[in-house]
Design a protein around this motif. Structure first.
Motif, PDB file in Angstrom:
ATOM      1  N   ALA A   2       0.828  -1.208   0.000  1.00  0.00           N
ATOM      2  CA  ALA A   2       0.000   0.000   0.000  1.00  0.00           C
ATOM      3  C   ALA A   2       0.864   1.261   0.000  1.00  0.00           C
ATOM      4  CB  ALA A   2      -0.931  -0.004   1.210  1.00  0.00           C
ATOM      5  N   VAL A   3       1.917   1.254   0.812  1.00  0.00           N
ATOM      6  CA  VAL A   3       2.830   2.412   0.864  1.00  0.00           C
ATOM      7  C   VAL A   3       3.521   2.606  -0.484  1.00  0.00           C
ATOM      8  CG1 VAL A   3       4.930   3.312   1.928  1.00  0.00           C
ATOM      9  CG2 VAL A   3       3.182   2.255   3.354  1.00  0.00           C
ATOM     10  N   VAL A   4       3.967   1.499  -1.087  1.00  0.00           N
ATOM     11  CA  VAL A   4       4.618   1.580  -2.402  1.00  0.00           C
ATOM     12  C   VAL A   4       3.649   2.124  -3.440  1.00  0.00           C
ATOM     13  CG1 VAL A   4       5.538   0.197  -4.305  1.00  0.00           C
ATOM     14  CG2 VAL A   4       6.347  -0.197  -1.981  1.00  0.00           C
ATOM     15  N   ALA A   5       2.413   1.632  -3.424  1.00  0.00           N
ATOM     16  CA  ALA A   5       1.422   2.078  -4.409  1.00  0.00           C
ATOM     17  C   ALA A   5       1.122   3.567  -4.259  1.00  0.00           C
ATOM     18  CB  ALA A   5       0.139   1.263  -4.256  1.00  0.00           C
ATOM     19  N   ILE A   6       0.968   4.028  -3.030  1.00  0.00           N
ATOM     20  CA  ILE A   6       0.697   5.458  -2.795  1.00  0.00           C
ATOM     21  C   ILE A   6       1.877   6.303  -3.250  1.00  0.00           C
ATOM     22  CG2 ILE A   6       0.367   7.198  -0.993  1.00  0.00           C
ATOM     23  CD1 ILE A   6      -1.243   5.032   0.543  1.00  0.00           C
ATOM     24  N   THR A   7       3.097   5.854  -2.933  1.00  0.00           N
ATOM     25  CA  THR A   7       4.293   6.602  -3.332  1.00  0.00           C
ATOM     26  C   THR A   7       4.398   6.697  -4.851  1.00  0.00           C
ATOM     27  OG1 THR A   7       5.433   5.800  -1.352  1.00  0.00           O
ATOM     28  CG2 THR A   7       6.803   6.748  -3.092  1.00  0.00           C
ATOM     29  N   VAL A   8       4.165   5.574  -5.539  1.00  0.00           N
ATOM     30  CA  VAL A   8       4.227   5.578  -6.998  1.00  0.00           C
ATOM     31  C   VAL A   8       3.164   6.498  -7.586  1.00  0.00           C
ATOM     32  CG1 VAL A   8       3.865   4.161  -9.061  1.00  0.00           C
ATOM     33  CG2 VAL A   8       5.289   3.306  -7.200  1.00  0.00           C
ATOM     34  N   ALA A   9       1.958   6.474  -7.004  1.00  0.00           N
ATOM     35  CA  ALA A   9       0.880   7.335  -7.507  1.00  0.00           C
ATOM     36  C   ALA A   9       1.236   8.810  -7.356  1.00  0.00           C
ATOM     37  CB  ALA A   9      -0.418   7.025  -6.763  1.00  0.00           C
ATOM     38  N   ILE A  10       1.798   9.171  -6.204  1.00  0.00           N
ATOM     39  CA  ILE A  10       2.189  10.571  -5.976  1.00  0.00           C
ATOM     40  C   ILE A  10       3.296  10.983  -6.946  1.00  0.00           C
ATOM     41  CG2 ILE A  10       3.295  12.130  -4.322  1.00  0.00           C
ATOM     42  CD1 ILE A  10       1.828  10.563  -2.108  1.00  0.00           C
ATOM     43  N   LEU A  11       4.304  10.119  -7.102  1.00  0.00           N
ATOM     44  CA  LEU A  11       5.415  10.449  -7.997  1.00  0.00           C
ATOM     45  C   LEU A  11       4.969  10.524  -9.450  1.00  0.00           C
ATOM     46  CD1 LEU A  11       8.303   8.303  -6.454  1.00  0.00           C
ATOM     47  CD2 LEU A  11       7.924  10.764  -6.241  1.00  0.00           C
ATOM     48  N   ALA A  12       4.062   9.638  -9.864  1.00  0.00           N
ATOM     49  CA  ALA A  12       3.570   9.669 -11.243  1.00  0.00           C
ATOM     50  C   ALA A  12       2.786  10.953 -11.505  1.00  0.00           C
ATOM     51  CB  ALA A  12       2.689   8.447 -11.510  1.00  0.00           C
ATOM     52  N   THR A  13       2.000  11.378 -10.531  1.00  0.00           N
ATOM     53  CA  THR A  13       1.261  12.644 -10.671  1.00  0.00           C
ATOM     54  C   THR A  13       2.220  13.827 -10.771  1.00  0.00           C
ATOM     55  OG1 THR A  13      -0.573  11.735  -9.383  1.00  0.00           O
ATOM     56  CG2 THR A  13      -0.478  14.130  -9.613  1.00  0.00           C
ATOM     57  N   PHE A  14       3.239  13.823  -9.913  1.00  0.00           N
ATOM     58  CA  PHE A  14       4.233  14.896  -9.941  1.00  0.00           C
ATOM     59  C   PHE A  14       4.975  14.917 -11.271  1.00  0.00           C
ATOM     60  CE2 PHE A  14       8.499  16.589  -8.949  1.00  0.00           C
ATOM     61  CZ  PHE A  14       8.141  17.825  -8.439  1.00  0.00           C
ATOM     62  N   MET A  15       5.342  13.724 -11.774  1.00  0.00           N
ATOM     63  CA  MET A  15       6.022  13.648 -13.070  1.00  0.00           C
ATOM     64  C   MET A  15       5.135  14.182 -14.191  1.00  0.00           C
ATOM     65  SD  MET A  15       8.086  10.016 -13.151  1.00  0.00           S
ATOM     66  CE  MET A  15       8.723  10.315 -14.800  1.00  0.00           C
ATOM     67  N   GLY A  16       3.844  13.885 -14.120  1.00  0.00           N
ATOM     68  CA  GLY A  16       2.923  14.378 -15.142  1.00  0.00           C
ATOM     69  C   GLY A  16       2.853  15.892 -15.175  1.00  0.00           C
ATOM     70  N   ILE A  17       2.797  16.504 -13.991  1.00  0.00           N
ATOM     71  CA  ILE A  17       2.771  17.973 -13.905  1.00  0.00           C
ATOM     72  C   ILE A  17       4.064  18.543 -14.465  1.00  0.00           C
ATOM     73  CG2 ILE A  17       2.719  19.932 -12.322  1.00  0.00           C
ATOM     74  CD1 ILE A  17       0.927  18.174 -10.496  1.00  0.00           C
ATOM     75  N   CYS A  18       5.190  17.960 -14.064  1.00  0.00           N
ATOM     76  CA  CYS A  18       6.489  18.433 -14.556  1.00  0.00           C
ATOM     77  C   CYS A  18       6.612  18.253 -16.066  1.00  0.00           C
ATOM     78  CB  CYS A  18       7.624  17.692 -13.849  1.00  0.00           C
ATOM     79  SG  CYS A  18       7.819  18.122 -12.103  1.00  0.00           S
ATOM     80  N   LYS A  19       6.038  17.175 -16.584  1.00  0.00           N
ATOM     81  CA  LYS A  19       6.118  16.891 -18.027  1.00  0.00           C
ATOM     82  C   LYS A  19       5.415  17.976 -18.833  1.00  0.00           C
ATOM     83  CE  LYS A  19       6.813  14.360 -21.711  1.00  0.00           C
ATOM     84  NZ  LYS A  19       8.149  14.354 -22.338  1.00  0.00           N
ATOM     85  N   VAL A  20       4.242  18.409 -18.353  1.00  0.00           N
ATOM     86  CA  VAL A  20       3.511  19.472 -19.058  1.00  0.00           C
ATOM     87  C   VAL A  20       4.351  20.746 -19.102  1.00  0.00           C
ATOM     88  CG1 VAL A  20       1.481  20.968 -18.970  1.00  0.00           C
ATOM     89  CG2 VAL A  20       1.250  18.521 -18.507  1.00  0.00           C
ATOM     90  N   LYS A  21       4.913  21.124 -17.954  1.00  0.00           N
ATOM     91  CA  LYS A  21       5.725  22.342 -17.897  1.00  0.00           C
ATOM     92  C   LYS A  21       6.982  22.203 -18.749  1.00  0.00           C
ATOM     93  CE  LYS A  21       6.718  26.430 -16.246  1.00  0.00           C
ATOM     94  NZ  LYS A  21       5.914  27.613 -16.606  1.00  0.00           N
ATOM     95  N   ASP A  22       7.622  21.045 -18.676  1.00  0.00           N
ATOM     96  CA  ASP A  22       8.851  20.818 -19.433  1.00  0.00           C
ATOM     97  C   ASP A  22       8.591  20.872 -20.936  1.00  0.00           C
ATOM     98  OD1 ASP A  22      11.549  20.305 -19.826  1.00  0.00           O
ATOM     99  OD2 ASP A  22      11.283  18.139 -19.813  1.00  0.00           O
TER     100      ASP A  22
END
Length: 202
Positions: free
Chosen positions: A28-48
């Motif tokens: 559960a901790v791994v899944a939550i961490t991956v979800a948060i990081l994937a969301t953050f990467m998506g936001i950064c990808k748009v800006k980049d």
């Protein structure tokens, strides 16, 4: 073998975790961490992506301005060469014929000065385009480092989910912190840029 509900309740109240519950908690901790990081990467990808588009525009503008600079420079040299020829020709003419030469000389002198002024303005624009490109590339490097760090984290978390080793999860938090800092720096425009690492990867 029958399961006694009373035993399950007592085990839950005793605070003793079964191996299954520890596995479930880590996953559960791994899944939550991956979800948060994937969301953050998506936001950064748009800006980049927007920054990369702006870099391409700045590069195109720079090339256009340098091309116009060369054209202005050529026009200036032609005007100056014509001016020299007219001045030499005027010196050999009679006084009654110098009026037409004076008008032509004034025209080409003004043209040469005008082209020199416009050429200098284009040079400044081209240099500004280069500065804009460099500034944008600085932020693009931040996003690239963030993407690389978070990609490593997700790979480590995948191994963590397979091996069920908590130490791997804690180790993954180091590149996680680096990736989040670099991504936030890119989004917020902070001046954080590990030059040694960037040069190593470019």
């Amino acid at each position: 073998m029958e399961i006694d509900p009373k035993d399950i309740i007592e085990t839950a109240h005793s605070g003793v975790q079964t191996p299954e519950s520890r596995v479930s908690r880590l996953n559960a901790v791994v899944a939550i961490t991956v979800a948060i990081l994937a969301t953050f990467m998506g936001i950064c990808k748009v800006k980049d992506d927007n920054i990369v588009q702006a870099m391409q525009q700045a590069q195109a503008d720079k090339l256009d301005h340098w091309a116009f600079y060369q054209a202005r420079n050529l026009r200036q040299e032609v005007a100056e060469a014509t001016l020299v020829q007219l001045e030499l020709a005027r010196a050999s003419q009679a006084a009654s014929q110098t009026v037409a030469y004076d008008a032509a000389i004034a025209k080409y002198r003004a043209l040469a000065l005008d082209q020199a002024s416009k050429k200098d303005a284009l040079q400044q624009q081209a240099l500004q385009d280069q500065k804009t490109y460099d500034d944008l590339n600085y932020r693009d490097d931040q996003f690239d480092l963030s993407d690389a760090a978070i990609a490593i984290v997700i790979a480590v978390l995948a191994v963590t989910a397979l091996t069920q080793l908590w130490p791997l999860y804690w180790a993954a938090l180091v590149p996680t912190a680096f990736g989040l800092v670099m991504g936030t720096a890119g989004l917020a425009g902070w001046h954080i840029h590990p030059d040694i690492l960037v040069k190593l990867l470019t």
